[in-house]
Scaffold this active site. Structure first.
Site, PDB file in Angstrom:
ATOM      1  N   ARG A 104      37.764  41.230  49.137  1.00 50.82           N
ATOM      2  CA  ARG A 104      37.776  40.051  48.277  1.00 50.82           C
ATOM      3  C   ARG A 104      39.190  39.555  47.982  1.00 50.82           C
ATOM      4  NH1 ARG A 104      33.629  42.176  43.738  1.00 50.82           N
ATOM      5  NH2 ARG A 104      34.531  44.143  44.456  1.00 50.82           N
ATOM      6  N   GLN A 105      40.171  40.431  48.170  1.00 51.19           N
ATOM      7  CA  GLN A 105      41.560  40.033  47.946  1.00 51.19           C
ATOM      8  C   GLN A 105      42.165  39.592  49.283  1.00 51.19           C
ATOM      9  OE1 GLN A 105      43.817  42.807  45.471  1.00 51.19           O
ATOM     10  NE2 GLN A 105      41.917  43.606  44.616  1.00 51.19           N
ATOM     11  N   LYS A 202      28.459  26.451  40.828  1.00 53.01           N
ATOM     12  CA  LYS A 202      28.844  27.343  39.738  1.00 53.01           C
ATOM     13  C   LYS A 202      30.334  27.238  39.485  1.00 53.01           C
ATOM     14  CE  LYS A 202      29.851  31.510  42.413  1.00 53.01           C
ATOM     15  NZ  LYS A 202      29.536  32.916  42.662  1.00 53.01           N
TER      16      LYS A 202
END
Length: 326
Positions: A104-105, A202
Site C-alpha cells: 500500500r506504500q 468515498k
C-alpha cells in the site's frame, strides 16, 4: 582433452518460511515435491536463524513466505532464506510472496513519506533474489520496483469461478468499493459474462489511516446480487460500509470477494455483521480459526501458485495461465 562437457540438469527445490506452512504443503503436493527440510528458529532477542539441511547447489529455488503479521518478522525471515541460498550456490532464486508486504506504500501522498513497497523490492534484490512471484498487487506499477522478472498472478479466475458456480441463477452486478478499483471491476464483469458495473464514491482523511466514508453508489444495483471486489481487506471498514450502502440502495444481496484476508483488529466482526451473504478470500495469507465466521469461504490459491512455479521452472509461459491477459 582440454575441457569437460556435461549435460545441464535442472532441479526444482521448494522452501517454506514459517508464516504459512499449510499453503506451502499444498503447493508442494500439487508440484509433487517435498519441502526442503531446514532448521529455522528465533533467538531470545528476536534474531532469526535459518539453515537448510540438504545441498542446494545449482538448484532452481522457490522460497515461499506469506507476509502476514508480524509482517516484519516474516519479511526478514524470507530475506535471510534468500541470503542463505545465495551463499550456498543456488543457481536461481525465485521469491514467492503471495502477498507483497508494504504494497500500500507504493507512492508518496505527501512530502517526507517513504515508498516502502520499493524498499521491500530493493532488499530482496540485494539479498540475492533473481525473480519475484506474487498475487494481486495493490497496484500493478509495483512490478517495476524490482529490477528483474516479476510474475504477477491474478486470483480473479479462482474467485470468479466460485461466484459463477454458487450464484449462477442470480442477476449480478460487480461493485468496486472505490474509483481506484474500477479497471479491476471491468475485468470481473467481463469474466462473469458482461454484468453491470457500479462503484462507491468515498472520501478518506489522509491523517486517519484505515478509515473511509462511503458516500453514494454510482451505477445500477437495484434488485441485483452485488459482488464487491477488492485486492485486500485489512480492518474491514470500507467493505462493511460498502455492503451497508448497497443494501440501502436496493441491492438484493451482497457478496464480498477479496484476494488477501489481512483481517486486522475488528475486521472479522465487521464483516460478519455487515449484512453480506458471503465473504470470500483466498489463502494467500493464513486465516486462523478465531478470525473465521460462518459466512466466510476461503479458497485455495495453491493450484495457481504451483502451476506458475512449474511454468517458471520449465521456462514456459506464466501469461498462458490467464489466457494471455497477464
Amino acid at each position: 582433452m582440454s575441457a569437460i562437457s556435461a549435460t545441464p540438469k535442472k532441479n526444482l527445490m521448494l522452501f517454506s518460511g514459517r508464516a504459512h506452512p499449510e499453503l506451502a504443503e499444498q503447493v508442494a503436493k500439487h508440484l509433487d515435491v517435498t519441502i526442503t527440510p531446514q532448521s529455522a528458529y528465533s533467538f531470545a532477542n528476536g534474531e532469526i536463524f535459518v539453515r537448510f539441511e540438504e545441498s542446494v547447489r545449482g538448484c532452481d529455488a522457490f522460497v515461499l513466505q506469506s507476509h502476514s503479521a508480524p509482517i516484519n518478522d516474516q519479511i526478514m525471515e524470507q530475506l535471510i532464506m534468500v541470503d542463505a541460498l545465495k551463499r550456498a550456490s543456488a543457481k536461481r532464486i525465485t521469491v514467492v510472496m503471495p502477498f507483497w508486504g508494504y504494497a500500500r506504500q507504493d507512492k508518496k501522498h505527501r512530502g517526507r513519506e517513504p515508498i516502502s513497497a520499493r524498499l521491500v523490492a530493493d532488499m530482496f534484490k540485494v539479498a540475492g533474489a533473481d525473480r519475484i512471484m506474487t498475487v494481486d498487487l495493490h497496484t500493478a506499477q509495483i512490478q517495476g520496483f524490482f529490477d528483474g522478472p516479476v510474475d504477477h498472478l491474478f486470483a480473479l479466475p479462482v474467485l470468479a469461478e466460485h461466484i459463477k458456480r454458487t450464484y449462477a441463477d442470480e442477476p449480478l452486478a460487480v461493485v468496486s468499493p472505490d474509483s481506484g478499483r474500477v479497471r479491476l471491476a471491468e475485468r470481473w464483469a467481463e469474466t462473469l459474462g458482461g454484468t453491470p458495473l457500479a462503484f462507491i464514491h468515498k472520501t478518506r482523511d489522509p491523517h486517519r489511516p484505515n478509515e473511509a466514508v462511503a458516500n453514494r453508489v454510482v451505477g445500477e444495483v437495484d434488485g441485483r446480487l452485488c459482488v464487491v471486489i477488492d485486492d485486500m481487506i485489512d480492518t474491514g471498514g470500507t467493505v462493511a460500509k460498502t455492503a451497508e450502502v448497497l443494501l440501502k440502495e436496493g441491492a438484493k444481496d451482497v457478496v464480498v470477494a477479496a484476494t488477501h484476508g489481512v483481517l486486522s483488529g475488528p475486521a472479522s466482526d465487521r464483516l460478519a455483521n455487515c449484512g453480506a451473504r458471503e465473504v470470500i478470500f483466498t489463502d494467500t495469507l493464513p486465516i486462523p480459526d478465531e478470525k473465521r465466521f460462518p459466512t466466510m469461504s476461503v479458497l485455495s490459491i495453491a493450484p495457481l501458485l504451483a502451476r506458475a512455479i512449474h511454468e517458471v521452472f520449465d521456462d514456459g509461459s506464466v501469461t498462458s495461465l490467464f489466457d494471455g491477459n497477464a
